[in-house]
Design an enzyme around this catalytic site. Structure first.
Site, mmCIF file in Angstrom:
data_model
loop_
_atom_site.group_PDB
_atom_site.id
_atom_site.type_symbol
_atom_site.label_atom_id
_atom_site.label_comp_id
_atom_site.label_asym_id
_atom_site.label_seq_id
_atom_site.Cartn_x
_atom_site.Cartn_y
_atom_site.Cartn_z
ATOM 1 C CD GLU A 1 -2.520 -1.230 0.147
ATOM 2 O OE1 GLU A 1 -3.229 -0.309 -0.766
ATOM 3 O OE2 GLU A 1 -2.882 -2.769 -0.340
ATOM 4 C CG ASP A 35 2.021 -7.655 -6.112
ATOM 5 O OD1 ASP A 35 1.239 -6.809 -4.673
ATOM 6 O OD2 ASP A 35 1.180 -8.565 -6.924
#
Length: 680
Positions: free
Chosen positions: A518, A582
């Site tokens: 995030e 990611d």
């Protein structure tokens, strides 16, 4: 644009039974081993050939997807277990004989009304007949636009995709924005592609529309209506931006005066529309102008009867799950079964728990947080977030491709992150929502009216950055660039993502990677275009922006090469932001893990070193098996890569992974150091 951790194919995500601990136990010598599934591994696969299958291969081979699901694995088990917790709350509330207007009364009676299928069967489509009568009264294109706009305040609007949200370039103020709408299938490609699979889905869609009209009592004309609606929606689809085009924040920011918008769309009287919407403004943000230009042309060129057919279908389709079993079954057969491959309907109680969460989210969320989320979990999570934030700052300072000027602004943005953990500090009120035990459709309508009023009351006012975009029980997380915030609802702060008793390798490989993910969204190809206060603004030097784009381009190309099913390739452009998150998230989580006592040591648990446990924890969090149909939809529309590539993509670009598993240069997935991807 909120960037989420995971967007499941059929909208399923939440979480599992809470096991909050009263203490933190990271003593490696005494760490419990049940946090990692050795039996699910396939050690016949070499870690350097396919790490996802090495970590999860036996589980993938032996697992059958339940008939009521579109996939199965970590997120799905969390989701289903958490539904049981929510069901317990709702059943207790429904039996509590609570005071009218109280939290317990509203959520309990809402749940009861949805479970009262006897009353729902008796009512049939009676609740929606007044709306269908209104549609019958439409005589011309002006009536059409008036109807479309007038219905939103009653939860019945159509064709206008709009909302009140922060102005991208003035993030402290709320503005009215309009986005493309008008389609029923997942995206434009389902109408325009000519391969056999697309044609088959359109044929099934025709059958579904026909079925809906037949159930509503007009079987004689149902087939004709279905054909007309598909043709109309196909014309609309041609105006839609693709999922990739929707990812460009600059191209999707078109602020204009209402007068100028009127000039572009002469057949839509915007002054009247805005008045009916309850919107007092002289400027609007139009995300996709082509849609509204096309809509303006189509309201004149298409027969009014065909528009009325579409409006009726949209109304019936939108509310089908609130009607009789025949309606629910028809909707399931097309959307869940044909599109996503689900073999059997979800149990009724699960559907109504979800409906309660969607419509009364922060009422149910209060009860959930009280019972299942403890203060110490929030404290521990905040410590993890702060640790990763410090590591991220160090990584930004060390990157060799960014100038000091841009680094300074990147650090300002990182340090300005708003951190939301567990549940809101202040809860939304639902005082105007009327809920009764035997009026499910009316309850839904009342909740919709409330949500609309709540949204429109924000227009022209300062943005309230304490608001949440997810409910507390949700097993997901998100980054919101306009708020410059990272948000972790209570639902995700449980095993396998987070557990007090797990060793640091497990927690950092799971929730640590989520936190890093995030955070990295603030600096992915979309998020990087917003500054520290959430404004869409160029804060990079041109040289640094060019360097970023070159590095991101390599990530895009790398993921384009991944494929599955019948050679269906990942869309590296569509998934770029999530792939960057990611890769960056795992690197940041690893660096933070190496600062812990376990990370500095080499003591094995279950035969695995700390670094091995870190990477295996990450891989098993993404242990998900999908139905082929569901995966086909995701490859077209989902900005997240399939789970295998969410694991393999990041790990094969990390030197620490190669060292942890002694990966030889002859391994199938070996990437030479010079060619490894790295932005953050």
């Amino acid at each position: 644009m909120k960037t989420k951790l995971f967007l499941p194919a059929a909208g399923v995500l939440l979480f599992a039974a809470c096991q909050n601990k009263s203490h933190q136990d990271t003593d490696v010598a005494n760490a419990r081993t049940e946090f990692f599934d050795k039996a699910g591994m396939d050690t016949t696969v070499k870690p350097g050939d396919n790490f996802f299958l090495y970590a999860n291969g036996k589980w993938m081979k032996n697992t059958e997807i339940p008939k009521t699901e579109t996939g199965w694995g970590s997120f799905y088990t969390l989701y289903n277990d958490n539904l049981k917790n929510l069901k317990s709350i709702l059943e207790n509330a429904s039996k509590a004989n609570a005071t009218k207007g109280s939290t317990e009364q509203k959520v309990g009676d809402f749940y009861t009304s949805g479970m009262d299928t006897l009353t729902i069967e008796k009512l049939g489509i009676e609740p929606i007949k007044p709306l269908l009568s209104k549609i019958d009264g439409i005589k011309n294109d002006k009536d059409l636009i008036n109807f479309v706009a007038d219905g939103y305040k009653d939860g019945e609007g159509d064709l206008l995709g709009f909302g009140v949200e922060p102005d991208d370039k003035l993030s402290t103020k709320n503005a009215l924005s309009f986005s493309q709408a008008g389609l029923t299938l997942p995206d434009r490609s389902y109408y325009l592609e000519q391969d056999d699979k697309a044609k088959k889905i359109r044929a099934e869609y025709i059958k579904y529309i026909t079925k809906i009209f037949s159930l509503a009592g007009d079987s004689a004309n149902a087939a004709k209506y279905a054909d007309n609606i598909l043709k109309l929606e196909t014309a609309i689809a041609q105006s839609h931006s693709t999922p990739v085009q929707l990812r460009d924040p600059q191209k999707n920011y078109n602020k204009m005066t209402v007068v100028d918008f009127q000039k572009q769309t002469p057949n839509i009287e915007w002054k009247s529309v805005l008045s009916k919407l309850g919107a007092s403004t002289d400027t609007v943000i139009v995300r996709q102008p082509k849609y509204y230009q096309t809509l303006s042309a189509l309201v004149k060129s298409q027969p009014i009867e065909i528009w009325k057919e579409k409006l009726k279908f949209d109304a019936l389709n939108r509310s089908a799950n609130a009607f009789t079993k025949k309606f629910r079954d028809a909707k399931f057969d097309f959307f869940s079964k044909t599109l996503y491959g689900q073999q059997a309907p979800t149990e009724r109680w699960k559907a109504i728990v979800n409906a309660t969460d969607r419509n009364l989210g922060e009422l149910l969320g209060q009860l959930y947080a009280e019972k299942y989320f403890k203060p110490e979990a929030k404290e521990r999570m905040l410590t993890l977030v702060n640790n990763l934030q410090k590591v991220y700052a160090e990584r930004i300072q060390k990157v060799d491709w960014m100038t000091p000027e841009t680094k300074k602004k990147a650090l300002e943005k990182l340090n300005a992150f708003i951190k939301k953990i567990g549940y809101p500090d202040k809860w939304k009120k639902y005082d105007d929502v009327e809920v009764s035990k035997n009026t499910y459709y009316a309850n839904l309508q009342s909740a919709s009216k409330h949500a609309y009023k709540e949204m429109m009351d924000k227009l022209g006012k300062n943005v309230d950055k304490t608001e949440w975009g997810m409910t507390p029980p949700t097993v997901n997380a998100y980054y919101n660039p306009s708020f410059n915030e990272i948000v972790f609802p209570a639902g995700i702060l449980q095993f396998p993502f987070f557990d007090f008793a797990a060793d640091d390798a497990i927690n950092y490989g799971a929730i640590g990677a989520v936190i890093g993910h995030e955070m990295t969204h603030g600096f992915d190809d979309q998020g990087r275009q917003y500054d520290a206060v959430g404004n869409l603004k160029e804060w990079w030097t041109k040289a640094d922006a060019d360097q970023f784009k070159a590095k991101a381009g390599k990530v895009e190309t790398f993921y384009n090469n991944f494929s599955l099913l019948d050679n269906q390739h990942v869309n590296g452009s569509l998934t770029l932001g999530e792939n960057l998150a990611d890769i960056g998230g795992l690197n940041i989580a690893y660096d933070a893990f190496k600062l812990t006592e376990q990370g500095k040591g080499d003591k094995k648990i279950d035969g695995f070193t700390p670094d091995q446990r870190f990477f295996l924890s990450f891989a098993q969090v993404w242990r998900i098996k999908n139905r082929d149909e569901s995966m086909r939809v995701r490859l077209k529309t989902d900005p997240h890569s399939p789970e295998m590539f969410r694991v393999n993509g990041p790990v094969y670009n990390m030197e620490a992974f190669y060292k942890a598993f002694n990966i030889p240069t002859t391994a199938k997935m070996y990437i030479t150091p010079a060619n490894r991807l790295g932005v953050w």
